[in-house]
Design a protein around this motif. Structure first.
Motif, PDB file in Angstrom:
ATOM      1  N   LYS A  38     -19.528  -6.507  24.430  1.00 58.21           N
ATOM      2  CA  LYS A  38     -19.069  -5.156  24.754  1.00 58.21           C
ATOM      3  C   LYS A  38     -19.937  -4.549  25.856  1.00 58.21           C
ATOM      4  CE  LYS A  38     -18.360  -0.610  22.642  1.00 58.21           C
ATOM      5  NZ  LYS A  38     -18.402   0.158  21.370  1.00 58.21           N
ATOM      6  N   PHE A  39     -21.221  -4.805  25.807  1.00 55.97           N
ATOM      7  CA  PHE A  39     -22.156  -4.267  26.784  1.00 55.97           C
ATOM      8  C   PHE A  39     -21.786  -4.681  28.203  1.00 55.97           C
ATOM      9  CE2 PHE A  39     -25.983  -5.162  29.332  1.00 55.97           C
ATOM     10  CZ  PHE A  39     -26.499  -3.886  29.467  1.00 55.97           C
ATOM     11  N   ASN A  40     -21.386  -5.919  28.389  1.00 52.32           N
ATOM     12  CA  ASN A  40     -21.011  -6.398  29.719  1.00 52.32           C
ATOM     13  C   ASN A  40     -19.828  -5.601  30.276  1.00 52.32           C
ATOM     14  OD1 ASN A  40     -23.014  -8.368  29.603  1.00 52.32           O
ATOM     15  ND2 ASN A  40     -21.651  -9.867  28.660  1.00 52.32           N
ATOM     16  N   ASP A  41     -18.840  -5.310  29.418  1.00 51.89           N
ATOM     17  CA  ASP A  41     -17.672  -4.530  29.858  1.00 51.89           C
ATOM     18  C   ASP A  41     -18.059  -3.086  30.169  1.00 51.89           C
ATOM     19  OD1 ASP A  41     -16.078  -6.763  29.501  1.00 51.89           O
ATOM     20  OD2 ASP A  41     -15.508  -6.214  27.455  1.00 51.89           O
ATOM     21  N   VAL A  42     -18.903  -2.506  29.318  1.00 50.85           N
ATOM     22  CA  VAL A  42     -19.339  -1.116  29.522  1.00 50.85           C
ATOM     23  C   VAL A  42     -20.128  -0.997  30.819  1.00 50.85           C
ATOM     24  CG1 VAL A  42     -20.825   0.733  28.619  1.00 50.85           C
ATOM     25  CG2 VAL A  42     -19.338  -0.547  27.071  1.00 50.85           C
ATOM     26  N   ASP A  43     -20.975  -1.984  31.095  1.00 50.00           N
ATOM     27  CA  ASP A  43     -21.784  -1.953  32.304  1.00 50.00           C
ATOM     28  C   ASP A  43     -20.909  -2.012  33.558  1.00 50.00           C
ATOM     29  OD1 ASP A  43     -24.493  -2.008  33.509  1.00 50.00           O
ATOM     30  OD2 ASP A  43     -23.858  -3.962  34.253  1.00 50.00           O
ATOM     31  N   VAL A  44     -19.876  -2.841  33.531  1.00 53.01           N
ATOM     32  CA  VAL A  44     -18.951  -2.925  34.668  1.00 53.01           C
ATOM     33  C   VAL A  44     -18.242  -1.588  34.870  1.00 53.01           C
ATOM     34  CG1 VAL A  44     -16.822  -4.002  35.511  1.00 53.01           C
ATOM     35  CG2 VAL A  44     -18.608  -5.415  34.491  1.00 53.01           C
ATOM     36  N   TYR A  45     -17.793  -0.996  33.769  1.00 53.53           N
ATOM     37  CA  TYR A  45     -17.121   0.314  33.843  1.00 53.53           C
ATOM     38  C   TYR A  45     -18.058   1.373  34.418  1.00 53.53           C
ATOM     39  CZ  TYR A  45     -15.183   4.771  32.229  1.00 53.53           C
ATOM     40  OH  TYR A  45     -14.732   6.056  32.165  1.00 53.53           O
ATOM     41  N   TYR A  46     -19.297   1.392  33.938  1.00 51.93           N
ATOM     42  CA  TYR A  46     -20.274   2.378  34.412  1.00 51.93           C
ATOM     43  C   TYR A  46     -20.558   2.205  35.897  1.00 51.93           C
ATOM     44  CZ  TYR A  46     -24.797   4.612  35.151  1.00 51.93           C
ATOM     45  OH  TYR A  46     -25.817   5.364  35.654  1.00 51.93           O
ATOM     46  N   HIS A 173     -33.662   0.713  27.296  1.00 49.34           N
ATOM     47  CA  HIS A 173     -32.892  -0.107  28.232  1.00 49.34           C
ATOM     48  C   HIS A 173     -33.054  -1.581  27.883  1.00 49.34           C
ATOM     49  CE1 HIS A 173     -31.119  -1.632  31.888  1.00 49.34           C
ATOM     50  NE2 HIS A 173     -32.249  -2.225  32.230  1.00 49.34           N
ATOM     51  N   TYR A 174     -31.935  -2.249  27.630  1.00 51.43           N
ATOM     52  CA  TYR A 174     -31.975  -3.666  27.273  1.00 51.43           C
ATOM     53  C   TYR A 174     -32.219  -4.505  28.524  1.00 51.43           C
ATOM     54  CZ  TYR A 174     -30.432  -8.285  25.779  1.00 51.43           C
ATOM     55  OH  TYR A 174     -30.364  -9.629  25.523  1.00 51.43           O
ATOM     56  N   VAL A 175     -33.237  -5.367  28.478  1.00 51.15           N
ATOM     57  CA  VAL A 175     -33.559  -6.260  29.598  1.00 51.15           C
ATOM     58  C   VAL A 175     -33.180  -7.694  29.252  1.00 51.15           C
ATOM     59  CG1 VAL A 175     -35.381  -7.108  31.132  1.00 51.15           C
ATOM     60  CG2 VAL A 175     -35.459  -4.741  30.291  1.00 51.15           C
ATOM     61  N   ASN A 176     -33.692  -8.192  28.134  1.00 44.86           N
ATOM     62  CA  ASN A 176     -33.363  -9.533  27.646  1.00 44.86           C
ATOM     63  C   ASN A 176     -33.664  -9.557  26.142  1.00 44.86           C
ATOM     64  OD1 ASN A 176     -36.232 -10.208  27.314  1.00 44.86           O
ATOM     65  ND2 ASN A 176     -36.274 -10.403  29.547  1.00 44.86           N
ATOM     66  N   PRO A 177     -33.374 -10.665  25.455  1.00 41.81           N
ATOM     67  CA  PRO A 177     -33.558 -10.692  23.991  1.00 41.81           C
ATOM     68  C   PRO A 177     -34.965 -10.385  23.503  1.00 41.81           C
ATOM     69  CG  PRO A 177     -32.149 -12.500  24.671  1.00 41.81           C
ATOM     70  CD  PRO A 177     -32.656 -11.859  25.936  1.00 41.81           C
ATOM     71  N   ILE A 178     -35.978 -10.501  24.359  1.00 40.82           N
ATOM     72  CA  ILE A 178     -37.350 -10.233  23.919  1.00 40.82           C
ATOM     73  C   ILE A 178     -37.968  -9.034  24.642  1.00 40.82           C
ATOM     74  CG2 ILE A 178     -37.792 -12.612  23.222  1.00 40.82           C
ATOM     75  CD1 ILE A 178     -39.277 -13.014  25.854  1.00 40.82           C
ATOM     76  N   ILE A 233     -23.543   8.376  29.499  1.00 43.31           N
ATOM     77  CA  ILE A 233     -23.965   8.455  28.098  1.00 43.31           C
ATOM     78  C   ILE A 233     -23.528   7.210  27.331  1.00 43.31           C
ATOM     79  CG2 ILE A 233     -23.633   9.723  25.934  1.00 43.31           C
ATOM     80  CD1 ILE A 233     -23.309  12.266  27.762  1.00 43.31           C
ATOM     81  N   TYR A 234     -22.312   6.758  27.585  1.00 44.37           N
ATOM     82  CA  TYR A 234     -21.811   5.567  26.872  1.00 44.37           C
ATOM     83  C   TYR A 234     -22.606   4.327  27.266  1.00 44.37           C
ATOM     84  CZ  TYR A 234     -18.290   2.739  24.484  1.00 44.37           C
ATOM     85  OH  TYR A 234     -17.630   1.889  23.618  1.00 44.37           O
ATOM     86  N   ASN A 235     -22.997   4.243  28.537  1.00 43.32           N
ATOM     87  CA  ASN A 235     -23.824   3.129  28.988  1.00 43.32           C
ATOM     88  C   ASN A 235     -25.184   3.160  28.299  1.00 43.32           C
ATOM     89  OD1 ASN A 235     -24.478   0.906  30.989  1.00 43.32           O
ATOM     90  ND2 ASN A 235     -26.000   2.419  31.596  1.00 43.32           N
ATOM     91  N   ALA A 236     -25.781   4.350  28.200  1.00 44.62           N
ATOM     92  CA  ALA A 236     -27.072   4.499  27.517  1.00 44.62           C
ATOM     93  C   ALA A 236     -26.947   4.178  26.029  1.00 44.62           C
ATOM     94  CB  ALA A 236     -27.593   5.917  27.709  1.00 44.62           C
ATOM     95  N   LEU A 237     -25.861   4.629  25.413  1.00 45.84           N
ATOM     96  CA  LEU A 237     -25.629   4.396  23.992  1.00 45.84           C
ATOM     97  C   LEU A 237     -25.486   2.908  23.694  1.00 45.84           C
ATOM     98  CD1 LEU A 237     -25.132   5.767  21.235  1.00 45.84           C
ATOM     99  CD2 LEU A 237     -22.702   5.864  21.819  1.00 45.84           C
ATOM    100  N   THR A 238     -24.761   2.205  24.548  1.00 44.24           N
ATOM    101  CA  THR A 238     -24.572   0.763  24.361  1.00 44.24           C
ATOM    102  C   THR A 238     -25.878   0.008  24.586  1.00 44.24           C
ATOM    103  OG1 THR A 238     -22.320   1.042  25.214  1.00 44.24           O
ATOM    104  CG2 THR A 238     -23.121  -1.198  24.978  1.00 44.24           C
ATOM    105  N   ASN A 239     -26.644   0.409  25.608  1.00 40.47           N
ATOM    106  CA  ASN A 239     -27.972  -0.172  25.837  1.00 40.47           C
ATOM    107  C   ASN A 239     -28.862   0.003  24.616  1.00 40.47           C
ATOM    108  OD1 ASN A 239     -29.201  -1.300  28.500  1.00 40.47           O
ATOM    109  ND2 ASN A 239     -27.656   0.150  29.208  1.00 40.47           N
ATOM    110  N   ALA A 240     -28.853   1.221  24.076  1.00 40.39           N
ATOM    111  CA  ALA A 240     -29.696   1.539  22.930  1.00 40.39           C
ATOM    112  C   ALA A 240     -29.311   0.710  21.704  1.00 40.39           C
ATOM    113  CB  ALA A 240     -29.608   3.028  22.605  1.00 40.39           C
ATOM    114  N   LYS A 241     -28.013   0.592  21.454  1.00 43.17           N
ATOM    115  CA  LYS A 241     -27.552  -0.160  20.282  1.00 43.17           C
ATOM    116  C   LYS A 241     -27.847  -1.649  20.445  1.00 43.17           C
ATOM    117  CE  LYS A 241     -25.929   1.470  17.305  1.00 43.17           C
ATOM    118  NZ  LYS A 241     -26.502   1.912  15.995  1.00 43.17           N
TER     119      LYS A 241
END
Length: 291
Positions: A38-46, A173-178, A233-241
């Protein structure tokens, strides 16, 4: 040295805990994979909304920072509005505590907050010095766009009654799994630095012809703030989750590994105690037969 029965009980107890943390790790992994898609789609939209918004600003003659504050009451002190993103559930490492530290470093006594997440809200309430004007909790593991619309509407409501110095998002902000870092992102006013930062993320091919805006860029810009705020906000929310799930998965993996290490140590202690007891019994038998 502990009795064999106590050590065995501790081994069984740690083993039960390990099963729980392993199950939670698997659940977090599944949720992480779902949100990552979902994050990939949200990022493209943003990125698309941001590209359009930048082109509108560049082709508009309006003072966009005054546009939203046209009917505001002029308080003696301009305040900053922060939207801060935390989690509703625990067991995700230092996710909420790092967010809280960033908030404490950033805000002042005059600033106002919109807090998302019950765990972060509890930390903010314990502080007792922060001005919270709205809270959103129990938003689930797959937050909908409705959440972004609710927050965006609240921003508009505040802008209508109070001149704000800025509106900023504080999220992980999500960067990578670690790796996931708390960041502070300004979405109002749209300063020259913000525009240059957005332009730096775009190519020359992203520039749009002014004649392509109907009826004109000014009218579209005036009606596009809602979309821009909601997308941000939606981009930030998805990053946070996504960051929350990643850190929860890592925390549960580490807990499972620690439990496994503790079980190994207890097994060694159990075998040593058992060997010592057998040796003692043999010694007592030999001494008894000798006498």
């Amino acid at each position: 040295m502990e009795s064999l029965q106590k050590i065995k009980h501790r081994i069984n107890s740690v083993n039960s805990t390990k099963k729980i943390t392993k199950a939670m790790e698997l659940v977090a992994t599944a949720k992480f994979a779902k949100i990552k898609n979902k994050f990939n789609d949200v990022d493209v939209y943003y990125q698309n909304v941001q590209k359009l918004f930048i082109n509108l600003i560049k082709n508009s003659n309006q003072d966009i920072d005054k546009l939203l504050n046209e009917h505001s009451w002029n308080f003696s002190t301009k305040r900053n509005l922060y939207i801060v993103f935390g989690s509703d559930l625990g067991l995700c490492g230092a996710y909420n505590s790092e967010m809280y530290k960033t908030i404490k470093r950033t805000i002042t006594d005059e600033d106002i907050l919109i807090v998302i997440g019950s765990k972060l809200l509890s930390l903010v309430n314990k502080d007792g010095t922060m001005h919270v004007i709205q809270t959103l909790t129990q938003i689930g593991d797959n937050p909908s766009y409705d959440i972004a619309q609710i927050i965006s509407q609240k921003i508009y409501d505040v802008l209508q009654i109070s001149l704000l110095k800025s509106v900023k998002l504080i999220y992980t902000h999500y960067v990578n799994p670690i790796k996931a870092d708390p960041v502070v992102k300004e979405i109002f006013p749209i300063s020259l630095d913000t525009i240059q930062e957005m332009e730096g993320q775009q190519s020359k091919d992203d520039a749009m012809d002014p004649d392509s805006f109907e009826p004109n860029p000014d009218v579209i810009l005036q009606n596009s703030f809602t979309i821009f705020f909601e997308a941000s906000i939606y981009n930030a929310l998805t990053n946070a989750k996504l960051s929350e799930m990643s850190q929860r998965r890592t925390a549960m993996e580490q807990a499972s590994d620690n439990a496994e290490d503790l079980i190994e140590e207890l097994k060694i202690e159990y075998n040593s105690s058992r060997q010592a007891k057998i040796t003692q019994e043999i010694t007592e038998i030999v001494n008894g037969s000798s006498s």
